[in-house]
Motif scaffolding. Structure first.
Motif, mmCIF file in Angstrom:
data_model
loop_
_atom_site.group_PDB
_atom_site.id
_atom_site.type_symbol
_atom_site.label_atom_id
_atom_site.label_comp_id
_atom_site.label_asym_id
_atom_site.label_seq_id
_atom_site.Cartn_x
_atom_site.Cartn_y
_atom_site.Cartn_z
ATOM 1 N N THR A 192 0.834 -1.204 0.000
ATOM 2 C CA THR A 192 0.000 0.000 0.000
ATOM 3 C C THR A 192 0.868 1.253 0.000
ATOM 4 O OG1 THR A 192 -0.219 -0.118 2.435
ATOM 5 C CG2 THR A 192 -1.919 -1.208 1.113
ATOM 6 N N TRP A 193 0.897 1.955 1.112
ATOM 7 C CA TRP A 193 1.505 3.283 1.144
ATOM 8 C C TRP A 193 3.022 3.267 1.171
ATOM 9 C CZ3 TRP A 193 4.438 4.431 5.451
ATOM 10 C CH2 TRP A 193 4.210 3.676 6.596
ATOM 11 N N GLY A 194 3.652 2.115 1.403
ATOM 12 C CA GLY A 194 5.107 2.057 1.474
ATOM 13 C C GLY A 194 5.758 1.391 0.280
ATOM 14 N N ARG A 195 5.097 1.417 -0.865
ATOM 15 C CA ARG A 195 5.653 0.784 -2.054
ATOM 16 C C ARG A 195 6.961 1.458 -2.477
ATOM 17 N NH1 ARG A 195 0.388 -0.018 -6.058
ATOM 18 N NH2 ARG A 195 -0.627 -1.643 -4.820
ATOM 19 N N ASN A 196 7.926 0.623 -2.848
ATOM 20 C CA ASN A 196 9.191 1.136 -3.378
ATOM 21 C C ASN A 196 9.013 1.567 -4.823
ATOM 22 O OD1 ASN A 196 11.635 1.192 -1.704
ATOM 23 N ND2 ASN A 196 11.145 -0.942 -1.277
ATOM 24 N N GLY A 197 9.694 2.625 -5.203
ATOM 25 C CA GLY A 197 9.688 3.057 -6.594
ATOM 26 C C GLY A 197 9.082 4.433 -6.761
ATOM 27 N N TRP A 198 8.835 4.787 -8.000
ATOM 28 C CA TRP A 198 8.287 6.107 -8.300
ATOM 29 C C TRP A 198 6.808 6.130 -7.937
ATOM 30 C CZ3 TRP A 198 10.399 10.675 -9.729
ATOM 31 C CH2 TRP A 198 9.518 11.695 -10.113
ATOM 32 N N MET A 199 6.387 7.159 -7.229
ATOM 33 C CA MET A 199 4.990 7.289 -6.844
ATOM 34 C C MET A 199 4.471 8.646 -7.293
ATOM 35 S SD MET A 199 3.159 6.708 -3.090
ATOM 36 C CE MET A 199 3.758 5.023 -3.014
ATOM 37 N N GLN A 200 3.292 8.625 -7.924
ATOM 38 C CA GLN A 200 2.676 9.847 -8.399
ATOM 39 C C GLN A 200 2.148 10.660 -7.223
ATOM 40 O OE1 GLN A 200 2.661 10.534 -11.800
ATOM 41 N NE2 GLN A 200 2.108 12.601 -11.138
ATOM 42 N N GLY A 201 2.187 11.972 -7.362
ATOM 43 C CA GLY A 201 1.676 12.828 -6.308
ATOM 44 C C GLY A 201 0.152 12.857 -6.286
ATOM 45 N N ALA A 289 -0.279 12.251 -0.900
ATOM 46 C CA ALA A 289 -0.548 13.576 -0.323
ATOM 47 C C ALA A 289 0.700 14.123 0.356
ATOM 48 C CB ALA A 289 -1.700 13.482 0.681
ATOM 49 N N LEU A 290 1.476 13.231 0.987
ATOM 50 C CA LEU A 290 2.714 13.665 1.634
ATOM 51 C C LEU A 290 3.709 14.174 0.605
ATOM 52 C CD1 LEU A 290 4.467 13.946 4.160
ATOM 53 C CD2 LEU A 290 5.112 11.534 3.913
ATOM 54 N N LEU A 291 3.841 13.478 -0.532
ATOM 55 C CA LEU A 291 4.746 13.936 -1.590
ATOM 56 C C LEU A 291 4.317 15.302 -2.112
ATOM 57 C CD1 LEU A 291 5.233 10.621 -3.594
ATOM 58 C CD2 LEU A 291 6.998 11.832 -2.322
ATOM 59 N N HIS A 292 3.021 15.477 -2.315
ATOM 60 C CA HIS A 292 2.513 16.770 -2.777
ATOM 61 C C HIS A 292 2.851 17.870 -1.777
ATOM 62 C CE1 HIS A 292 -0.143 19.639 -4.765
ATOM 63 N NE2 HIS A 292 -0.703 19.887 -3.587
ATOM 64 N N PHE A 293 2.677 17.577 -0.500
ATOM 65 C CA PHE A 293 2.978 18.553 0.545
ATOM 66 C C PHE A 293 4.464 18.894 0.573
ATOM 67 C CE2 PHE A 293 4.540 19.130 4.912
ATOM 68 C CZ PHE A 293 3.917 20.325 5.226
ATOM 69 N N LEU A 294 5.323 17.879 0.436
ATOM 70 C CA LEU A 294 6.759 18.113 0.486
ATOM 71 C C LEU A 294 7.231 18.935 -0.715
ATOM 72 C CD1 LEU A 294 7.984 14.633 1.775
ATOM 73 C CD2 LEU A 294 7.735 16.764 3.076
ATOM 74 N N GLN A 296 5.517 21.231 -2.047
ATOM 75 C CA GLN A 296 5.145 22.600 -1.713
ATOM 76 C C GLN A 296 6.166 23.239 -0.781
ATOM 77 O OE1 GLN A 296 1.165 21.971 -0.098
ATOM 78 N NE2 GLN A 296 0.241 22.718 -1.991
ATOM 79 N N GLN A 297 6.819 22.414 0.048
ATOM 80 C CA GLN A 297 7.803 22.951 0.978
ATOM 81 C C GLN A 297 9.109 23.334 0.292
ATOM 82 O OE1 GLN A 297 6.924 23.472 4.319
ATOM 83 N NE2 GLN A 297 4.975 22.945 3.351
ATOM 84 N N GLU A 298 9.345 22.735 -0.850
ATOM 85 C CA GLU A 298 10.590 23.043 -1.565
ATOM 86 C C GLU A 298 10.435 24.360 -2.323
ATOM 87 O OE1 GLU A 298 12.972 19.031 -2.473
ATOM 88 O OE2 GLU A 298 11.339 19.401 -3.850
ATOM 89 N N GLU A 299 11.183 25.322 -1.888
ATOM 90 C CA GLU A 299 11.090 26.646 -2.489
ATOM 91 C C GLU A 299 11.881 26.681 -3.797
ATOM 92 O OE1 GLU A 299 11.090 28.837 1.888
ATOM 93 O OE2 GLU A 299 12.655 29.230 0.414
ATOM 94 N N GLU A 300 11.293 27.324 -4.784
ATOM 95 C CA GLU A 300 11.970 27.501 -6.063
ATOM 96 C C GLU A 300 12.097 28.993 -6.358
ATOM 97 O OE1 GLU A 300 10.276 23.457 -8.252
ATOM 98 O OE2 GLU A 300 10.273 25.382 -9.272
ATOM 99 N N THR A 301 13.255 29.382 -6.816
ATOM 100 C CA THR A 301 13.499 30.785 -7.167
ATOM 101 C C THR A 301 14.094 30.865 -8.572
ATOM 102 O OG1 THR A 301 15.711 30.720 -6.198
ATOM 103 C CG2 THR A 301 13.894 31.446 -4.779
ATOM 104 N N GLU A 302 13.881 31.957 -9.179
ATOM 105 C CA GLU A 302 14.457 32.193 -10.497
ATOM 106 C C GLU A 302 15.685 33.078 -10.366
ATOM 107 O OE1 GLU A 302 11.708 33.746 -13.247
ATOM 108 O OE2 GLU A 302 10.380 32.002 -13.184
ATOM 109 N N ASP A 303 16.785 32.604 -10.897
ATOM 110 C CA ASP A 303 18.047 33.333 -10.825
ATOM 111 C C ASP A 303 18.498 33.646 -12.247
ATOM 112 O OD1 ASP A 303 21.399 32.573 -9.597
ATOM 113 O OD2 ASP A 303 20.424 34.469 -10.107
ATOM 114 N N GLU A 304 18.250 34.894 -12.652
ATOM 115 C CA GLU A 304 18.661 35.349 -13.976
ATOM 116 C C GLU A 304 18.109 34.446 -15.063
ATOM 117 O OE1 GLU A 304 22.861 35.710 -14.043
ATOM 118 O OE2 GLU A 304 22.922 37.308 -12.542
#
Length: 442
Positions: A192-201, A289-294, A296-304
């Protein structure tokens, strides 16, 4: 003559007037002091699992946690006091101060370099006047609390693909505390929630690479389980390759040791994982849902004109418990005697499940060398956070003490959470299937 008498009278009355004013001032001060009572924060005990969900409650204990003055008569406080002095950069060069433990003998090794063959130390017992009356589990912990290094029995160097490059590291490493006999729990998590591999958000959002490991010690012989469990465990290890096991007794008070050993493993095997979730094997996590939340926590900025990811600030998130004090009821598993520890607990997140950054995991592994082992793992993690100057962040979606009774059977309730505690393997499978479809109108 009358003028002279008036001056004399003034001189005689002046001290009386001054004394009178002083008496009035004293009386007013006493009245103000007696009428003033400072606001008291509510006391939160760990055993009932009461959490602080209100922002109105300050996330601080009633008394200072890291007291510079030694708490006499409490073994852990004295040991930690000595450890603090050892790692104080100002006092580090003063050997006489390093050796001062106020009645506690120096530790042989301590959290930094205990031999793998660490054995119980009976010399701790005389330092607690009530040692013989303490519960057996507490006595066992006290005799072995100087041991913080144990050999790993089963390693999984390939969990992070054996590579240490940040760009190939997992988005989320799930570290699940389990026991030898909990085969069904581990299998339900894998399916279930602990599957190894790529997981969609969530809702088709950004996902990430998820890796799962289960953290085990050696089965406690006093549990009286069947002798063939170790053989079954060996089959499980070879089939799934996701079990980390160390050579120490798997007891409740050793969960702290499991945390410390995992953090050291993490720094060697998976140091570039972006986030770590650590929880019990009876929780259900909405990983998408946790991946989606995480994300959101990762800030992205534009540098030049070029998109660059900024490092995520250090945070640990879960269901935060503030203003907690030790439980002094000897019949509970959270019992901490006053002879062992005095004072309040720092804010901490319930141990059922927490998520934190990989960078913070590395720092926690380092600071654990400077915080003496404590019998309750989530409190110990709070102590380490306090040492780092990081406050745990409360998130209402982490329900480590379960949903209210009326909401447990409602599908709508589970679409608004990240984690819920105390779910059986069958319930995990049912919830996973139920949450695949959008909820009805709620």
């Amino acid at each position: 003559m009358a003028r002279c008498n008036g001056k004399v009278l003034c001189i005689c009355l002046l001290p009386c007037v001054m004394v009178g004013h002083l008496l009035v001032y004293i009386l007013v001060s006493i009245c103000i002091t007696m009428s003033y009572s400072p606001a008291t924060l509510p006391i939160r005990f760990i055993a009932p699992g009461v959490s602080s969900n209100s922002g109105a409650l300050a996330a601080h204990p009633r008394n200072p946690f890291w007291n510079l003055r030694i708490q006499k008569g409490a073994l852990w406080n004295q040991l930690q006091h000595r450890l603090d002095r050892q790692h104080n950069p100002i006092l580090r060069g003063n050997r006489s101060q390093q050796a001062s433990t106020e009645g506690v003998r120096p530790q042989e090794g301590g959290p930094q370099g205990v031999s793998p063959a660490c054995s119980p130390d009976q010399s701790w017992a005389p330092l607690l006047k009530d040692f013989s009356t303490l519960p057996e589990q507490m006595r066992d912990f006290i005799l072995s609390m100087h041991c913080a290094e144990y050999p790993i029995v089963t390693d999984q160097p390939g969990v992070c693909d054996g590579k240490l490059r940040p760009e190939e590291a997992p988005m989320l490493l799930l570290a699940i505390k389990s026991e030898t006999g909990n085969f069904e729990n581990r299998q339900a998590i894998r399916q279930t929630w602990g599957r190894n591999g790529w997981m969609q958000g969530e809702a088709g959002g950004r996902g990430g690479l998820v890796r799962t490991v289960f953290l085990l010690g050696k089965q406690d012989p006093s549990m009286g389980l069947y002798a063939d469990l170790e053989k079954l465990l060996e089959i499980e290890k070879s089939q799934h390759r996701d079990i980390l096991q160390w050579d120490f007794r798997d007891t409740f008070y050793n969960l702290t040791l499991k945390d410390v050993l995992f953090l050291r493993w993490f720094s060697q095997r998976c140091p570039h994982a972006r986030f770590v979730f650590k929880g019990d094997d009876d929780v259900f996590v909405r990983t998408r849902a946790l991946l989606h939340f995480l994300h959101q926590q990762e800030e992205e900025t534009e540098d030049e004109g070029q998109n660059q990811k900024k490092p995520v600030r250090d945070f640990l998130m879960g269901e935060v418990i503030a203003n907690a004090v030790p439980n002094r009821q000897s019949f509970t598993k959270y019992y901490i005697p006053e002879s062992f520890y005095k004072g309040a607990y720092p804010p901490y997140a319930g141990g059922g499940g927490v998520v934190y950054t990989g960078a913070l995991a590395l720092r926690l592994g380092e600071v654990s060398n400077r915080v003496h082992l404590f019998p309750i793992d989530d409190v110990y993690l709070g102590m380490c956070l306090h040492r780092l100057g990081v406050s745990p962040t409360h998130h209402p979606g982490f329900l480590t003490f379960d949903l209210p009774g009326t909401d447990k059977e409602s599908p709508c309730s589970y679409h608004n959470i990240i984690l819920v505690h105390k779910r059986s393997p069958k319930e995990m499978l049912r919830l996973w299937s139920m949450l695949k479809t959008p909820p009805p109108a709620c």
